[in-house]
Design an enzyme around this catalytic site. Structure first.
Site, short mmCIF file in Angstrom:
data_model
loop_
_atom_site.label_atom_id
_atom_site.label_comp_id
_atom_site.label_asym_id
_atom_site.label_seq_id
_atom_site.Cartn_x
_atom_site.Cartn_y
_atom_site.Cartn_z
N ASN A 72 75.90 79.87 53.75
CA ASN A 72 76.62 81.14 53.58
C ASN A 72 75.62 82.24 53.94
O ASN A 72 74.74 82.56 53.15
CB ASN A 72 77.10 81.29 52.12
CG ASN A 72 77.67 82.67 51.85
OD1 ASN A 72 77.99 83.41 52.78
ND2 ASN A 72 77.80 83.02 50.58
N TRP A 73 75.80 82.77 55.13
CA TRP A 73 74.82 83.75 55.63
C TRP A 73 74.98 85.11 54.96
O TRP A 73 74.12 85.97 55.11
CB TRP A 73 74.95 83.90 57.14
CG TRP A 73 74.50 82.73 57.94
CD1 TRP A 73 74.18 81.47 57.49
CD2 TRP A 73 74.32 82.70 59.36
NE1 TRP A 73 73.81 80.66 58.54
CE2 TRP A 73 73.89 81.40 59.70
CE3 TRP A 73 74.48 83.64 60.38
CZ2 TRP A 73 73.63 81.03 61.03
CZ3 TRP A 73 74.23 83.27 61.69
CH2 TRP A 73 73.79 81.98 62.00
N LYS A 74 76.10 85.32 54.27
CA LYS A 74 76.39 86.62 53.62
C LYS A 74 76.33 87.75 54.67
O LYS A 74 76.69 87.52 55.81
CB LYS A 74 75.43 86.86 52.45
CG LYS A 74 75.34 85.65 51.52
CD LYS A 74 74.71 85.97 50.21
CE LYS A 74 74.50 84.69 49.44
NZ LYS A 74 74.31 84.91 48.02
N HIS A 115 84.17 83.67 46.63
CA HIS A 115 82.74 83.71 46.31
C HIS A 115 82.51 84.72 45.18
O HIS A 115 83.18 85.75 45.11
CB HIS A 115 81.93 84.10 47.56
CG HIS A 115 80.47 83.92 47.37
ND1 HIS A 115 79.69 84.85 46.73
CD2 HIS A 115 79.65 82.90 47.71
CE1 HIS A 115 78.45 84.42 46.69
NE2 HIS A 115 78.39 83.23 47.28
N GLU A 157 80.37 86.91 44.73
CA GLU A 157 80.05 88.29 45.15
C GLU A 157 81.33 89.05 45.47
O GLU A 157 81.43 90.25 45.23
CB GLU A 157 79.08 88.27 46.34
CG GLU A 157 77.67 87.89 45.87
CD GLU A 157 76.82 87.19 46.91
OE1 GLU A 157 77.14 87.23 48.11
OE2 GLU A 157 75.81 86.58 46.50
N GLU A 165 79.57 77.16 41.68
CA GLU A 165 78.44 78.08 41.81
C GLU A 165 78.28 78.90 40.53
O GLU A 165 78.97 79.92 40.35
CB GLU A 165 78.69 79.04 42.98
CG GLU A 165 78.80 78.33 44.32
CD GLU A 165 78.30 79.21 45.45
OE1 GLU A 165 77.40 78.76 46.16
OE2 GLU A 165 78.78 80.34 45.61
N GLY A 183 71.31 83.51 44.16
CA GLY A 183 70.35 84.50 44.66
C GLY A 183 69.29 84.89 43.64
O GLY A 183 68.56 85.85 43.84
N SER A 205 70.92 78.92 44.41
CA SER A 205 69.47 78.75 44.63
C SER A 205 69.09 77.32 44.99
O SER A 205 68.02 76.84 44.62
CB SER A 205 68.68 79.24 43.41
OG SER A 205 68.92 80.62 43.19
N GLY A 250 72.96 79.77 50.16
CA GLY A 250 72.82 81.17 50.57
C GLY A 250 71.48 81.40 51.24
O GLY A 250 71.30 81.10 52.43
N GLY A 251 70.53 81.92 50.47
CA GLY A 251 69.22 82.31 51.02
C GLY A 251 68.57 81.27 51.92
O GLY A 251 68.09 81.60 53.01
C1 PEP Z 1 75.74 81.49 47.73
O1 PEP Z 1 75.73 82.65 48.14
O2 PEP Z 1 76.78 80.84 47.79
C2 PEP Z 1 74.49 80.95 47.20
C3 PEP Z 1 74.52 79.76 46.65
O3 PEP Z 1 73.37 81.73 47.34
P1 PEP Z 1 71.84 81.28 47.03
O4 PEP Z 1 71.68 79.91 47.62
O5 PEP Z 1 71.03 82.30 47.70
O6 PEP Z 1 71.70 81.27 45.54
#
Ligand code: PEP
Length: 256
Positions: free
Chosen positions: A13-15, A98, A100, A170, A176, A216, A237-238
């Site tokens: 997930n590049w956001k 998601h 966010e 999640e 994040g 994470s 994500g990251g």
């Molecule tokens: C996400 O945005 O779905 C996510 C899991 O982010 P991160 O891996 O950065 O916690």
């Protein structure tokens, strides 16, 4: 529950990251590193990068997803993108619900349900996100909350359509933040989601559905997380923005 009955999926997930040249560069770097993946590999990217990434992944094993879609087919919804628009481009997956979007853009369980149904009707595969806030976990209501989110999101979704749904557990406190759920915590909630699916759709559907962990996940902790009996890959994500880290997670899921 038999892990062999279902497909592990690692989805990035590049956001809101990467311009088009940067997106091309990242996909080109990921491609050779995941060419032998034993799991499904998906890159969910900003709308503006879809065309670039769809072109770049041609001939590779990487699938492309969007990060959201609207629930109406068309109309006066300035700034929104419909599921049909994504499907027409050749996009295969879409992330729905998601945290966010729930936190910052007023997404509710009801709109998550509408978006899920619209995406499925357009032929897209849905990565449906559910998860508790830290206060929910501290109040001991994680299981109930996640079961409720799952149930409402899937209202009106048929057993046939469910085959195109992946659920991503999640925990919001882990996204994040660098705080990962322990492998046991992740597995426990993924099992609750699977039990919810069994109640709604039966054992075969529950055994077959892919349930990811997200929050994470990184190159170091992925192996332990994806080895859990009810965890079928991850939403990343990251770490999806760094080709070697993303590839290491794919490798961990390949080993299972
Ligand atoms: C996400 O945005 O779905 C996510 C899991 O982010 P991160 O891996 O950065 O916690």
């Amino acid at each position: 529950m038999n892990k062999a009955l279902r497909k592990a999926v690692i989805a990035g997930n590049w956001k809101m990251n990467k311009t088009r040249p940067e997106a091309k560069e990242l996909v080109e770097a990921i491609k050779p590193l995941v060419a032998d993946a034993g799991c499904e590999v998906v890159a969910c990217v900003p709308f503006t990068n879809l065309e670039t990434v769809l072109e770049a992944v041609k001939g590779s094993n990487i699938k492309v997803g969007a990060e959201n879609c609207h629930f109406e087919k068309s109309g006066a919804f300035t700034g929104e993108i419909s599921a049909d628009m994504l499907a027409e481009m050749g996009v295969e997956y879409v992330i729905i619900g998601h945290s966010e979007r729930r936190q910052y853009f007023g997404e509710t369980d009801e709109t998550v349900n509408k978006r899920t149904r619209a995406a499925l009707a357009a032929g897209l595969k849905v990565i449906l996100c559910v998860g508790e806030m830290l206060a929910d976990r501290e109040n001991g209501i994680t299981d109930e909350l996640v079961a409720m989110q799952t149930k409402i999101a899937l209202k009106g979704v048929s057993a046939e359509e469910l085959k195109n749904v992946i659920i991503a557990y999640e925990p919001v406190w882990a996204i994040g933040t660098g705080k990962t759920a322990t492998a046991e915590q992740a597995n426990e909630v993924c099992a609750v989601i699977r039990a919810t699916i069994e109640k709604l759709y039966g054992k075969e559907a529950a055994d077959g559905i892919t349930i990811q962990y997200g929050g994470s996940m990184n190159a170091k902790n992925a192996a332990e997380l994806v080895a859990q009996p009810d965890v079928d890959g991850g939403l990343i994500g990251g770490a999806s923005l760094k080709a070697p880290d993303f590839a290491a997670i794919v490798e961990a899921a390949t080993r299972g």
